[in-house]
Design a protein around this motif. Structure first.
Motif, mmCIF file in Angstrom:
data_model
loop_
_atom_site.group_PDB
_atom_site.id
_atom_site.type_symbol
_atom_site.label_atom_id
_atom_site.label_comp_id
_atom_site.label_asym_id
_atom_site.label_seq_id
_atom_site.Cartn_x
_atom_site.Cartn_y
_atom_site.Cartn_z
ATOM 1 N N ALA A 70 26.841 44.317 0.529
ATOM 2 C CA ALA A 70 26.150 45.185 -0.416
ATOM 3 C C ALA A 70 25.995 44.517 -1.780
ATOM 4 N N GLY A 71 26.669 43.384 -1.971
ATOM 5 C CA GLY A 71 26.598 42.694 -3.253
ATOM 6 C C GLY A 71 25.360 41.838 -3.421
ATOM 7 N N PHE A 72 24.653 41.540 -2.301
ATOM 8 C CA PHE A 72 23.431 40.750 -2.422
ATOM 9 C C PHE A 72 22.410 41.558 -3.191
ATOM 10 N N GLY A 73 21.766 40.923 -4.129
ATOM 11 C CA GLY A 73 20.793 41.632 -4.941
ATOM 12 C C GLY A 73 19.364 41.288 -4.624
ATOM 13 N N HIS A 74 18.961 40.048 -4.912
ATOM 14 C CA HIS A 74 17.570 39.668 -4.725
ATOM 15 C C HIS A 74 17.405 38.165 -4.861
ATOM 16 N N ILE A 75 16.252 37.700 -4.464
ATOM 17 C CA ILE A 75 15.811 36.327 -4.737
ATOM 18 C C ILE A 75 14.800 36.434 -5.857
ATOM 19 N N ALA A 76 14.840 35.514 -6.811
ATOM 20 C CA ALA A 76 13.917 35.565 -7.939
ATOM 21 C C ALA A 76 12.926 34.412 -7.876
ATOM 22 N N LEU A 77 11.657 34.724 -8.164
ATOM 23 C CA LEU A 77 10.603 33.730 -8.219
ATOM 24 C C LEU A 77 9.989 33.722 -9.617
ATOM 25 N N GLU A 78 9.761 32.547 -10.133
ATOM 26 C CA GLU A 78 9.072 32.418 -11.419
ATOM 27 C C GLU A 78 7.570 32.440 -11.166
ATOM 28 N N VAL A 79 6.860 33.217 -11.971
ATOM 29 C CA VAL A 79 5.402 33.279 -11.887
ATOM 30 C C VAL A 79 4.819 33.131 -13.284
ATOM 31 N N ASP A 80 3.577 32.655 -13.347
ATOM 32 C CA ASP A 80 2.927 32.465 -14.646
ATOM 33 C C ASP A 80 2.716 33.794 -15.369
ATOM 34 N N ASP A 81 2.259 34.808 -14.636
ATOM 35 C CA ASP A 81 1.931 36.100 -15.224
ATOM 36 C C ASP A 81 2.366 37.185 -14.239
ATOM 37 N N VAL A 82 3.366 37.953 -14.605
ATOM 38 C CA VAL A 82 3.931 38.959 -13.699
ATOM 39 C C VAL A 82 2.899 40.041 -13.373
ATOM 40 N N TYR A 83 2.139 40.468 -14.363
ATOM 41 C CA TYR A 83 1.138 41.507 -14.138
ATOM 42 C C TYR A 83 0.078 41.029 -13.143
ATOM 43 N N GLN A 84 -0.410 39.821 -13.330
ATOM 44 C CA GLN A 84 -1.412 39.254 -12.431
ATOM 45 C C GLN A 84 -0.836 39.034 -11.036
ATOM 46 N N ALA A 85 0.411 38.578 -10.963
ATOM 47 C CA ALA A 85 1.052 38.366 -9.665
ATOM 48 C C ALA A 85 1.149 39.685 -8.898
ATOM 49 N N CYS A 86 1.491 40.766 -9.586
ATOM 50 C CA CYS A 86 1.569 42.072 -8.930
ATOM 51 C C CYS A 86 0.202 42.496 -8.392
ATOM 52 N N THR A 87 -0.833 42.280 -9.190
ATOM 53 C CA THR A 87 -2.189 42.609 -8.741
ATOM 54 C C THR A 87 -2.544 41.831 -7.487
ATOM 55 N N GLN A 88 -2.267 40.534 -7.495
ATOM 56 C CA GLN A 88 -2.598 39.692 -6.345
ATOM 57 C C GLN A 88 -1.773 40.086 -5.114
ATOM 58 N N ILE A 89 -0.496 40.326 -5.303
ATOM 59 C CA ILE A 89 0.375 40.715 -4.186
ATOM 60 C C ILE A 89 -0.094 42.035 -3.584
ATOM 61 N N ARG A 90 -0.436 42.978 -4.439
ATOM 62 C CA ARG A 90 -0.922 44.282 -3.968
ATOM 63 C C ARG A 90 -2.226 44.108 -3.183
ATOM 64 N N GLN A 91 -3.135 43.260 -3.672
ATOM 65 C CA GLN A 91 -4.410 43.017 -2.989
ATOM 66 C C GLN A 91 -4.194 42.384 -1.615
ATOM 67 N N LEU A 92 -3.114 41.628 -1.467
ATOM 68 C CA LEU A 92 -2.815 40.968 -0.197
ATOM 69 C C LEU A 92 -1.964 41.841 0.724
ATOM 70 N N GLY A 93 -1.740 43.087 0.325
ATOM 71 C CA GLY A 93 -1.014 44.020 1.177
ATOM 72 C C GLY A 93 0.478 44.097 0.907
ATOM 73 N N GLY A 94 0.948 43.435 -0.150
ATOM 74 C CA GLY A 94 2.364 43.477 -0.497
ATOM 75 C C GLY A 94 2.740 44.779 -1.169
ATOM 76 N N LYS A 95 4.019 45.110 -1.104
ATOM 77 C CA LYS A 95 4.530 46.357 -1.667
ATOM 78 C C LYS A 95 5.297 46.081 -2.955
ATOM 79 N N ILE A 96 4.816 46.618 -4.059
ATOM 80 C CA ILE A 96 5.485 46.513 -5.357
ATOM 81 C C ILE A 96 6.460 47.688 -5.443
ATOM 82 N N ILE A 97 7.740 47.391 -5.647
ATOM 83 C CA ILE A 97 8.726 48.477 -5.724
ATOM 84 C C ILE A 97 9.212 48.728 -7.147
ATOM 85 N N ARG A 98 8.841 47.832 -8.060
ATOM 86 C CA ARG A 98 9.118 48.039 -9.489
ATOM 87 C C ARG A 98 7.976 47.357 -10.221
ATOM 88 N N GLU A 99 7.174 48.161 -10.907
ATOM 89 C CA GLU A 99 6.002 47.620 -11.588
ATOM 90 C C GLU A 99 6.395 46.642 -12.694
#
Length: 128
Positions: A70-99
């Motif tokens: 239960a102690g595992f949290g997450h893997i982190a990825l660096e992106v140039d622009d978080v807002y743009q990355a969320c838009t692209q991920i959403r367009q590709l069918g990914g699920k954003i769980i924290r905007e």
């Protein structure tokens, strides 16, 4: 994109820092308290965060132990622009769980995506 860190929740931060630095030979790269969020983050690794992935040790002040696994949290990825990355991920069918937006008790822009098995992946904006 690149892998930044893997986050583990720990029950005793000093004990964990001692293990990763003294037993495994990593360096304590940075540590910061977030009093408003009641947690401390410590990053350990074998080299600079700008050059390789590290481990984020998260100490929640009100939790002294976790069920193994239960102690595992997450893997982190660096992106140039978080807002743009969320838009692209959403367009590709990914699920954003924290905007995209500032982290709890901080200013760094982050977001979370869920992989097909339910694991959290944090997106962190480049610091420029």
């Amino acid at each position: 994109m690149r892998i930044l860190h893997t986050m583990l929740r720990v029950g005793d931060l000093n004990r964990s820092i001692d293990f990763y630095t003294k037993v495994l030979g990593m360096a304590l790269l940075r540590r910061q308290d977030y009093p408003e969020g009641r947690f401390t983050l410590a990053f350990v690794g074998y080299g600079a965060e700008s050059e390789q992935a590290v481990i984020e040790l998260t100490y929640n002040w009100d939790t002294s132990a976790y069920v193994l696994g239960a102690g595992f949290g997450h893997i982190a990825l660096e992106v140039d622009d978080v807002y743009q990355a969320c838009t692209q991920i959403r367009q590709l069918g990914g699920k954003i769980i924290r905007e995209a937006g500032p982290m709890n008790a901080g200013t760094t822009i982050i977001a979370f995506v869920e992989d097909p098995d339910g694991y959290a992946i944090e997106l962190i904006g480049c610091k420029g």
